[in-house]
Motif scaffolding. Structure first.
Motif, short mmCIF file in Angstrom:
data_model
loop_
_atom_site.label_atom_id
_atom_site.label_comp_id
_atom_site.label_asym_id
_atom_site.label_seq_id
_atom_site.Cartn_x
_atom_site.Cartn_y
_atom_site.Cartn_z
N ARG A 1 -3.01 4.39 -2.46
CA ARG A 1 -3.16 3.10 -3.14
C ARG A 1 -3.35 1.99 -2.12
O ARG A 1 -2.42 1.60 -1.42
CB ARG A 1 -1.95 2.81 -4.01
N SER A 2 -4.55 1.48 -2.02
CA SER A 2 -4.84 0.34 -1.16
C SER A 2 -4.40 -0.95 -1.84
O SER A 2 -4.40 -1.05 -3.07
CB SER A 2 -6.33 0.28 -0.84
N ASP A 3 -4.07 -1.95 -1.03
CA ASP A 3 -3.67 -3.24 -1.59
C ASP A 3 -3.78 -4.30 -0.49
O ASP A 3 -3.54 -4.01 0.68
CB ASP A 3 -2.24 -3.17 -2.12
N ILE B 1 3.88 -1.21 3.71
CA ILE B 1 3.25 0.10 3.62
C ILE B 1 4.34 1.12 3.34
O ILE B 1 5.33 1.21 4.09
CB ILE B 1 2.50 0.47 4.91
N ALA C 1 0.86 -1.19 0.00
CA ALA C 1 0.00 0.00 0.00
C ALA C 1 0.90 1.24 0.00
O ALA C 1 1.95 1.25 0.64
CB ALA C 1 -0.91 0.00 1.22
N HIS D 1 -6.75 -1.14 3.48
CA HIS D 1 -7.69 -0.21 2.84
C HIS D 1 -7.41 1.18 3.40
O HIS D 1 -7.53 1.41 4.62
CB HIS D 1 -9.13 -0.62 3.12
#
Length: 282
Positions: free
Chosen positions: A52-54, A88, A35, A58
């Motif tokens: 950018r979530s991944d 992250i 993320a 979220h």
């Protein structure tokens, strides 16, 4: 649907059906997810051109006052599990102000493989930028195996407030194996490189010279180029039963590190808050 998205759906479905002491089955190959957050200053306020979530992360914009930005990280599935590779990446560009927090504690659980999970946090702050990294605690559940790293790169005029809290085991259970490293560079030079390890098979991790029966540990790092250069170490609460903390200056002269151990997460938070208040008064 992507492979990572399918894993998220499968794991979320398994989590929703949990009851009692059951654990999520996870995915045999683990999750690979990164993320990304990027904050910039547009001359009036901090904006978030990249969010950018991944995988299990979220990312959500949160309302703030003034010209700063705030991002909340919400867990989209059970993670980290054994075999997961999670990252992250946070970049705060020149003059931007950002706070990052999490909606709930992070729970490290055993996975379908004996391989350790990795959870890497990469924080970068530019000139005259301000970053507050304030996640909720990480809980090391029984039989979990996690390698956590936090790598911070600060410009010479950047400000940082970083808090880490780790709970070793849930109620009435032993912790898993947790290895955590914090590595901080300021203006390209090492400021702090610290590693801790808890749970079996680490020798003496719960002995009187280390935790002495406590199950909550944490640290708070304050870096501010405007900080006074003279600070003496301060011991907060000397009673071992109620936990204790020590606030010490780092060699840089513009940073203070508080390290605390406590019987519970609430006492740990009180100690770290007390250390921060003392640091700000100085």
């Amino acid at each position: 649907m992507s492979h990572a998205a399918q894993i998220v759906d499968d794991r979320a479905a398994s989590t929703g059906s949990l009851s009692g002491a059951e654990e999520p089955a996870g995915h045999p190959h683990g999750v690979r997810a990164t993320a990304r957050i990027r904050a910039t200053y547009n001359g009036r306020a901090t904006t978030l051109p990249q969010l950018r979530s991944d995988g299990p992360f979220h990312l959500r914009r949160m309302r703030t006052d003034g010209n700063s930005a705030k991002v909340g990280i919400i867990g989209a599935m059970s993670a980290p599990l054994g075999g997961d590779r999670l990252t992250i990446d946070v970049t705060v560009e020149d003059r931007a102000l950002l706070e990052v927090t999490t909606a709930a504690a992070t729970l490290a659980l055993r996975g379908p493989t004996a391989a350790p999970a990795t959870y890497d946090v990469r924080l970068t702050a530019g000139e005259h930028a301000g970053l507050r990294w304030l996640p909720r605690p990480l809980i090391s559940a029984a039989d979990s195996n996690l390698r956590q790293t936090c790598h911070v790169e600060l410009a010479s005029t950047a400000r940082l407030l970083l808090r880490e809290e780790q709970i070793l085991g849930r109620a009435n259970e032993d912790p898993g194996h947790l290895v955590s490293r914090l590595l901080v560079h300021r203006a390209g030079r090492p400021l702090l490189d610290q590693q801790t390890a808890y749970g079996n098979p680490e020798p003496g991790w719960d002995g009187p010279a280390r935790l002495h029966g406590h199950r909550a540990v944490g640290q708070l790092l304050l870096v501010d180029p405007k900080m006074g250069t003279r600070h003496d170490p301060v011991l907060l609460r000397t009673g071992s039963r109620d936990g204790c903390a020590v606030l010490t200056p780092l060699a840089d002269g513009r940073a203070l590190l508080a390290t605390a151990v406590a019987p519970t997460s609430s006492v740990l938070r009180e100690l770290l808050d007390e250390a921060l208040a003392h640091a700000l008064r100085g």
